[in-house]
Write a protein that holds these residues in place. Structure first.
Motif, PDB file in Angstrom:
ATOM      1  N   PHE A  48     -45.454   5.403  73.934  1.00  0.00           N
ATOM      2  CA  PHE A  48     -43.989   5.344  73.993  1.00  0.00           C
ATOM      3  C   PHE A  48     -43.505   4.176  73.137  1.00  0.00           C
ATOM      4  N   ASN A  49     -42.280   4.292  72.621  1.00  0.00           N
ATOM      5  CA  ASN A  49     -41.769   3.269  71.703  1.00  0.00           C
ATOM      6  C   ASN A  49     -41.209   2.045  72.418  1.00  0.00           C
ATOM      7  N   LEU A  50     -40.667   2.232  73.642  1.00  0.00           N
ATOM      8  CA  LEU A  50     -39.942   1.135  74.304  1.00  0.00           C
ATOM      9  C   LEU A  50     -40.815   0.443  75.350  1.00  0.00           C
ATOM     10  N   ARG A  51     -40.628  -0.875  75.465  1.00  0.00           N
ATOM     11  CA  ARG A  51     -41.449  -1.642  76.406  1.00  0.00           C
ATOM     12  C   ARG A  51     -40.635  -2.148  77.597  1.00  0.00           C
ATOM     13  N   ASN A  52     -39.316  -1.933  77.561  1.00  0.00           N
ATOM     14  CA  ASN A  52     -38.464  -2.566  78.581  1.00  0.00           C
ATOM     15  C   ASN A  52     -37.782  -1.541  79.491  1.00  0.00           C
TER      16      ASN A  52
END
Ligand SMILES: C[S@@+](CC[C@H](N)C(=O)[O-])C[C@H]1O[C@@H](n2cnc3c(N)ncnc32)[C@H](O)[C@@H]1O
Length: 228
Positions: A139-143
């Motif tokens: 996935f691209n997002l970590r937050n």
């Protein structure tokens, strides 16, 4: 298959024309909660027929089975499939998607920030299931957690409309610019409008000619969309 187009037809017809492994992400919201026969403050009670919205659980499974199989065929290996559901259909929906070959990645709660009318455990949430074809791409997002709080759209044009603020998180997390997002049950076009805003390509299917007309107007003039 022409990109950046909404097809006014049964999604199986659209899916049947798609090439194998030609789609980067499916984000979809099948009819599930029987709003057709319910009134929502009188807002959607008149002329508010939502296609296939009042099926029994068994009929729902039979309806969705070939659709999820086709989604599996057209998705690229590692790509993500998102499917919205309420708590009643969650088990059914998850089983049905797994039976089509997908691997479950997560169940995410959409917290609408306020609960509805009634007593007992008043409904404040919906869910979306996250699946992948084979081993999930990163996935691209970590937050982003698995409870996401986003308010419902205020002046929605569809009784099941999902907020673009929420859909954009899913799209950013699972695709890159110029990739293709497919929504089989487009409704108001919220997924397609979100994809376009993020410079992704989109394809949509929607049975209702009325909603397709609305989507075609809005997609070229997003300021007409109440959430933009
Ligand atoms: C739950 S709503 C989707 C709402 C959408 N996510 C939004 O944000 O506006 C489901 C939609 O699927 C459409 N529909 C029902 N059966 C369909 C089918 N076989 N193929 C394509 N669309 C269908 C209904 O007309 C309805 O608009």
């Amino acid at each position: 298959m022409e990109l950046n187009k909404i097809y006014n037809e049964d999604c199986l017809e659209t899916l049947n024309r798609m090439k194998d492994e030609s789609i980067d992400c499916v984000i979809t919201d099948p009819p599930y909660s029987g709003l057709t026969s319910k009134s929502k403050n009188g807002r959607f009670s008149n002329n508010c027929h939502i296609e296939m919205d009042d099926m029994s659980e068994r009929a729902f499974l039979l309806f969705m089975k070939p659709i999820f199989r086709e989604m599996y065929r057209v998705l690229k290996m590692g790509s993500h499939l998102y499917c919205f559901t309420d708590w009643k259909q969650l088990r059914n929906m998850a089983d049905c998607i797994e039976l089509a070959g997908f691997k479950i990645v997560n169940i995410v709660c959409w917290n609408k920030g306020h609960f509805g009318t009634g007593a007992g455990y008043r409904s404040q949430s919906e869910y979306f299931l996250v699946f992948s074809k084979g081993l999930a791409n990163t996935f691209n997002l970590r937050n982003v957690g698995n409870v996401i709080t986003v308010k419902r759209a205020k002046d929605s044009i569809h009784p099941h409309q999902k907020p673009t603020e929420l859909l954009k998180i899913l799209i950013e997390n699972s695709t890159n610019e110029n990739e293709v997002v497919y929504d089989a049950f487009a409704g108001s076009g919220s997924t397609l409008i979100s994809a376009k805003a993020l410079k992704r390509n989109f394809v949509g299917s929607e049975l209702s000619a009325d909603y397709c007309d609305k989507i075609n107007k809005i997609i070229n003039e997003p300021s007409l969309f109440t959430q933009e």
